[in-house]
Design a protein around this motif. Structure first.
Motif, PDB file in Angstrom:
ATOM      1  N   LEU A  57      44.515  37.640  46.648  1.00 44.18           N
ATOM      2  CA  LEU A  57      43.802  37.857  45.382  1.00 44.18           C
ATOM      3  C   LEU A  57      43.175  36.562  44.882  1.00 44.18           C
ATOM      4  N   LEU A  58      43.895  35.464  45.033  1.00 46.80           N
ATOM      5  CA  LEU A  58      43.355  34.170  44.634  1.00 46.80           C
ATOM      6  C   LEU A  58      42.119  33.830  45.462  1.00 46.80           C
ATOM      7  N   TYR A  59      42.172  34.117  46.743  1.00 51.45           N
ATOM      8  CA  TYR A  59      41.026  33.871  47.632  1.00 51.45           C
ATOM      9  C   TYR A  59      39.810  34.675  47.169  1.00 51.45           C
ATOM     10  N   ASN A  60      40.043  35.929  46.808  1.00 55.96           N
ATOM     11  CA  ASN A  60      38.948  36.775  46.321  1.00 55.96           C
ATOM     12  C   ASN A  60      38.347  36.211  45.036  1.00 55.96           C
ATOM     13  N   LEU A  61      39.207  35.740  44.136  1.00 56.14           N
ATOM     14  CA  LEU A  61      38.734  35.149  42.883  1.00 56.14           C
ATOM     15  C   LEU A  61      37.890  33.906  43.145  1.00 56.14           C
ATOM     16  N   LEU A  62      38.340  33.071  44.073  1.00 53.74           N
ATOM     17  CA  LEU A  62      37.627  31.827  44.360  1.00 53.74           C
ATOM     18  C   LEU A  62      36.298  32.082  45.061  1.00 53.74           C
ATOM     19  N   VAL A  63      36.241  33.107  45.903  1.00 56.55           N
ATOM     20  CA  VAL A  63      34.972  33.456  46.552  1.00 56.55           C
ATOM     21  C   VAL A  63      33.927  33.804  45.499  1.00 56.55           C
ATOM     22  N   ALA A  64      34.321  34.654  44.545  1.00 57.88           N
ATOM     23  CA  ALA A  64      33.400  35.041  43.477  1.00 57.88           C
ATOM     24  C   ALA A  64      33.010  33.847  42.607  1.00 57.88           C
ATOM     25  N   ASP A  65      33.985  33.019  42.246  1.00 62.73           N
ATOM     26  CA  ASP A  65      33.708  31.856  41.395  1.00 62.73           C
ATOM     27  C   ASP A  65      32.790  30.855  42.095  1.00 62.73           C
ATOM     28  N   THR A  66      33.006  30.645  43.386  1.00 64.88           N
ATOM     29  CA  THR A  66      32.179  29.696  44.138  1.00 64.88           C
ATOM     30  C   THR A  66      30.753  30.204  44.274  1.00 64.88           C
ATOM     31  N   MET A  67      30.597  31.495  44.543  1.00 64.40           N
ATOM     32  CA  MET A  67      29.256  32.086  44.610  1.00 64.40           C
ATOM     33  C   MET A  67      28.556  31.984  43.257  1.00 64.40           C
ATOM     34  N   GLN A  68      29.304  32.256  42.187  1.00 60.58           N
ATOM     35  CA  GLN A  68      28.730  32.170  40.842  1.00 60.58           C
ATOM     36  C   GLN A  68      28.313  30.747  40.519  1.00 60.58           C
ATOM     37  N   MET A  69      29.119  29.777  40.919  1.00 59.12           N
ATOM     38  CA  MET A  69      28.809  28.379  40.679  1.00 59.12           C
ATOM     39  C   MET A  69      27.516  27.975  41.383  1.00 59.12           C
ATOM     40  N   ALA A  70      27.396  28.371  42.647  1.00 60.56           N
ATOM     41  CA  ALA A  70      26.199  28.026  43.423  1.00 60.56           C
ATOM     42  C   ALA A  70      24.948  28.682  42.840  1.00 60.56           C
ATOM     43  N   THR A 100      28.763  38.641  40.788  1.00 65.41           N
ATOM     44  CA  THR A 100      29.881  37.714  41.007  1.00 65.41           C
ATOM     45  C   THR A 100      30.606  37.389  39.707  1.00 65.41           C
ATOM     46  N   ASN A 101      29.871  37.382  38.591  1.00 65.65           N
ATOM     47  CA  ASN A 101      30.476  37.035  37.306  1.00 65.65           C
ATOM     48  C   ASN A 101      31.480  38.088  36.851  1.00 65.65           C
ATOM     49  N   GLU A 102      31.225  39.359  37.153  1.00 66.74           N
ATOM     50  CA  GLU A 102      32.114  40.426  36.708  1.00 66.74           C
ATOM     51  C   GLU A 102      33.371  40.542  37.571  1.00 66.74           C
ATOM     52  N   ILE A 103      33.333  39.964  38.765  1.00 60.45           N
ATOM     53  CA  ILE A 103      34.495  40.055  39.661  1.00 60.45           C
ATOM     54  C   ILE A 103      35.668  39.248  39.120  1.00 60.45           C
ATOM     55  N   SER A 104      35.378  38.101  38.490  1.00 63.90           N
ATOM     56  CA  SER A 104      36.439  37.203  38.031  1.00 63.90           C
ATOM     57  C   SER A 104      37.399  37.845  37.033  1.00 63.90           C
ATOM     58  N   PRO A 105      36.935  38.417  35.910  1.00 67.38           N
ATOM     59  CA  PRO A 105      37.900  39.010  34.963  1.00 67.38           C
ATOM     60  C   PRO A 105      38.656  40.186  35.552  1.00 67.38           C
ATOM     61  N   LEU A 106      38.003  40.977  36.399  1.00 63.73           N
ATOM     62  CA  LEU A 106      38.687  42.118  37.012  1.00 63.73           C
ATOM     63  C   LEU A 106      39.775  41.651  37.983  1.00 63.73           C
ATOM     64  N   THR A 107      39.490  40.588  38.724  1.00 59.56           N
ATOM     65  CA  THR A 107      40.489  40.044  39.648  1.00 59.56           C
ATOM     66  C   THR A 107      41.659  39.440  38.885  1.00 59.56           C
ATOM     67  N   LEU A 108      41.379  38.794  37.749  1.00 61.73           N
ATOM     68  CA  LEU A 108      42.453  38.244  36.918  1.00 61.73           C
ATOM     69  C   LEU A 108      43.387  39.347  36.432  1.00 61.73           C
ATOM     70  N   VAL A 109      42.826  40.514  36.145  1.00 65.88           N
ATOM     71  CA  VAL A 109      43.652  41.652  35.731  1.00 65.88           C
ATOM     72  C   VAL A 109      44.595  42.060  36.863  1.00 65.88           C
ATOM     73  N   VAL A 110      44.072  42.181  38.068  1.00 66.03           N
ATOM     74  CA  VAL A 110      44.902  42.569  39.219  1.00 66.03           C
ATOM     75  C   VAL A 110      45.963  41.516  39.490  1.00 66.03           C
ATOM     76  N   MET A 111      45.601  40.244  39.391  1.00 62.98           N
ATOM     77  CA  MET A 111      46.574  39.170  39.612  1.00 62.98           C
ATOM     78  C   MET A 111      47.671  39.196  38.553  1.00 62.98           C
TER      79      MET A 111
END
Length: 313
Positions: A57-70, A100-111
């Protein structure tokens, strides 16, 4: 002084201003990007990370955050360079950024739910939080984000593009530019409000559940304390994500009351701390707090110098 000389000086100052703005944001962005990529590599380097739902789950969160950052930095540099895109190209970048921005809060919920099960249902954790269920949860998160993008695209189709003289944009590409009608704006506000309110309620409820469980004699106190602190950090991350969504509105309000030099300083500062830093926060939190990740993460972060990984492959 001739008009030509004045024009050259003005052009020189504008060029210098753009270089400074690009440098001030690109340097921290490169640092944060390197940290995130290092953490992503770390999470794929050991079997203990690849086979644990928490780290998946952390990996999924970081993938989205890194894509959003770029994507954010790309759009920022395009704006600084006054590069005008066509509506289709800008729309594609905006939709990818929203996705990518919407993936982060949803992943935080699952985590957060995973941490709740680990503390409150420790005997059933291995049965409920399986690799298959984790993969299913990630698919649902990406599906919801994809559905959100699809709805935004459908709303854009109602705009009479045929009335435009050209598809070339007259301003730089930004989120507010594609709110081409009141319906798009209303949907964006409603969806953002729904996601963040729902995420806040879920994470808060899991935090309360963990606190209640921590008072039970049968609960591992150390594990409950770590889970509680992790959930608090998730709330902080959620709050920072919410602030990043209102970044443009804040800049618009500030621009009406301050001078341009001050506005540029505020703009760059808010961009780094509200857009860039939150995308690197997960790597820093887990990379420094988690005893399993920390030695491996620091080993790769320092390119293997002087540090020895303590986790067996």
């Amino acid at each position: 002084m001739s008009r030509t000389a004045q024009a050259n000086i003005t052009t020189g100052w504008m060029f210098l201003e753009r270089v400074m703005m690009g440098t001030v944001t690109s340097v921290p962005c490169c640092i944060f990007f390197f940290i995130n990529v290092t953490m992503l590599f770390t999470l794929r380097s050991k079997a203990v990370f690849r086979e644990s739902s928490r780290y998946i789950l952390l990996y999924n969160l970081l993938v989205a955050d890194t894509m959003q950052m770029a994507l954010s930095q790309l759009m920022y540099l395009l704006a600084v360079c006054r590069t005008r895109l066509s509506y289709p190209v800008c729309g594609l970048l905006i939709m990818l950024a929203n996705f990518t921005n919407e993936i982060s809060p949803l992943t935080l919920v699952v985590m957060s739910l995973e941490r709740y099960v680990a503390v409150c249902q420790p005997l059933r954790h291995a049965t409920i939080i399986t690799i298959t269920n984790t993969a299913l949860a990630i698919i649902v998160v990406w599906a919801i984000s994809s559905l959100n993008v699809l709805v935004r695209v459908l709303l854009l189709l109602d705009f009479p593009f045929e009335n435009l003289d050209t598809l070339q944009m007259k301003d730089f590409c930004g989120t507010l530019v594609l709110f081409l009608g009141p319906m798009s704006d209303d949907y964006d506000k409603a969806y953002t409000c729904f996601v963040f309110v729902s995420a806040t309620v879920v994470i808060t409820c899991t935090y309360i559940g963990v606190m209640v469980a921590a008072r039970s004699a049968s609960t591992d106190k150390a594990s409950a304390r770590k889970a509680r602190n992790t959930l608090l950090l998730h709330l902080v991350q959620l709050g920072l994500s919410l602030l990043s969504t209102i970044h443009n509105s804040v800049i618009g309000a500030i621009s009406k009351i301050v001078t341009r030099p001050i506005l540029l300083i505020i703009l760059n500062t808010l961009y780094v701390f509200l857009i860039m830093l939150p995308r690197c926060l997960s790597s820093l939190i887990y990379g420094l707090r988690d005893k399993t990740i920390r030695p491996v993460f620091l080993y790769h972060l320092c390119c293997g110098l002087r540090l020895k990984a303590e986790v067996s492959p």
